[in-house]
Design an enzyme around this catalytic site. Structure first.
Site, PDB file in Angstrom:
ATOM      1  N   SER A 149       0.845  -1.047  -0.084  1.00 12.74           N
ATOM      2  CA  SER A 149       0.264  -0.030   0.116  1.00 12.74           C
ATOM      3  C   SER A 149       0.936   1.140   0.106  1.00 12.74           C
ATOM      4  O   SER A 149       1.898   1.165   0.356  1.00 12.74           O
ATOM      5  CB  SER A 149      -0.907   0.152   1.334  1.00 12.74           C
ATOM      6  OG  SER A 149      -1.486   1.299   1.443  1.00 12.74           O
ATOM      7  N   TYR A 162      -1.833  -0.746  10.442  1.00 12.83           N
ATOM      8  CA  TYR A 162      -2.023  -0.788   9.165  1.00 12.83           C
ATOM      9  C   TYR A 162      -0.533  -0.379   8.491  1.00 12.83           C
ATOM     10  O   TYR A 162       0.023  -1.272   7.513  1.00 12.83           O
ATOM     11  CB  TYR A 162      -2.998  -0.148   8.412  1.00 12.83           C
ATOM     12  CG  TYR A 162      -3.276  -0.345   7.040  1.00 12.83           C
ATOM     13  CD1 TYR A 162      -3.575  -1.602   6.595  1.00 12.83           C
ATOM     14  CD2 TYR A 162      -3.148   0.379   5.894  1.00 12.83           C
ATOM     15  CE1 TYR A 162      -4.100  -2.016   5.284  1.00 12.83           C
ATOM     16  CE2 TYR A 162      -3.272   0.087   4.697  1.00 12.83           C
ATOM     17  CZ  TYR A 162      -3.792  -1.064   4.257  1.00 12.83           C
ATOM     18  OH  TYR A 162      -3.989  -1.536   2.903  1.00 12.83           O
TER      19      TYR A 162
END
Length: 278
Positions: A149, A162
């Site tokens: 990501s 995350y």
């Protein structure tokens, strides 16, 4: 704008076999459908057997000639994963690690288990899957595609678990590449921004206003845009695939002029800041 490229040898080919974790929904499912369209056989991996069956049927409906199988297993369970792949009869050419979860919120409100849950799936799930499949990949001189990501390349408000997991995945991928490429295994990394998916739809109901404002510095990509760009990057052998022109601009700015990128982020966050004590 171009990123470093691995040597442009043969791309995706009909007749190859791909395993896609997180294949029952979201990006994993979209990628699996595109691989099937290209003539690859695909094995979907996820935890929920019913959702896997539905996903496999949806690919077969869209691509009647597709050869689709699935394995219901938790990528965080290394022993179960190894046993599941021991029973796989097909050769393996491509592993796509797309399984992932998100926990968002103010750090003070997140539990230790939130951090463990995200690390177990997003990071250790990838490590476990590569361990379980590497002998097959080496035999076929295959490729590993890790879906990380933009949150693995920068910080994002509300994403402490995350970002930690995705930063770990980015570093792991970079190190693993040095080890496996001399053995003939390509290692590729995909770093998308936020995109439309069931996981993000769930997140939208509860996310902090600061996270919403910060992440939407880049508009969400449609899942079809992201999947098409990802497959194109995999096919061409790019080491780092950053789908979306605006996303690539942000990543480049963060690398070349971090003070400017950080100032823009802080300005956007401060405009809606509430904090944990609101």
């Amino acid at each position: 704008m171009k990123f470093s490229l691995f040597n442009r040898t043969a791309g995706l080919r009909a007749g190859q076999h791909a395993v896609v974790t997180g294949g029952s929904s979201g990006l994993g499912l979209a990628l699996s459908r595109r691989l099937a369209t290209r003539g690859l056989s695909v094995t979907l991996v996820a935890r929920d057997k019913a959702r896997l069956a539905t996903a496999a049927a949806s690919i077969s409906d869209a691509v009647p000639s597709a050869v689709i199988d699935y394995i219901a297993v938790d990528v965080a369970d290394s022993e179960a994963l190894a046993a599941a792949f021991d029973s796989l009869t097909q050769d393996l050419d491509i592993l796509v690690n797309s399984a992932g979860i998100i926990r968002e919120g103010y750090f003070e409100g997140l539990s230790t288990s939130d951090f463990h849950d995200v690390m177990d799936i997003n990071f250790f799930g990838t490590v476990n899957t590569i361990r379980a499949t590497l002998p097959r990949l080496k035999q076929r001189r295959g490729r590993i595609v890790n879906i990380a990501s933009v949150a693995g390349l920068t910080g994002v408000f509300g994403y402490t678990p995350y970002c930690a997991a995705k930063h770990a995945l980015v570093g792991f991928t970079a190190a693993l590449r040095f080890e496996l490429e001399p053995q003939g295994v390509r290692v590729q990394l995909v770093c998308p921004g936020e995109f439309e998916s069931p996981m993000v739809e769930d997140l939208d109901r509860t996310r902090t206003p600061e996270n919403r404002r910060h992440t939407l510095t880049i508009p969400k990509l449609r899942i079809d845009q992201l999947a098409d760009a990802t497959v194109a990057g995999i096919d061409s052998g790019q080491r780092l695939v950053v789908p979306g022109a605006q996303t690539r601009v942000l990543v480049t700015a963060q690398r070349l002029v971090p003070s400017v990128a950080n100032a823009i982020a802080q300005q956007r966050i401060s405009a809606v800041y509430q904090g944990p004590d609101r």
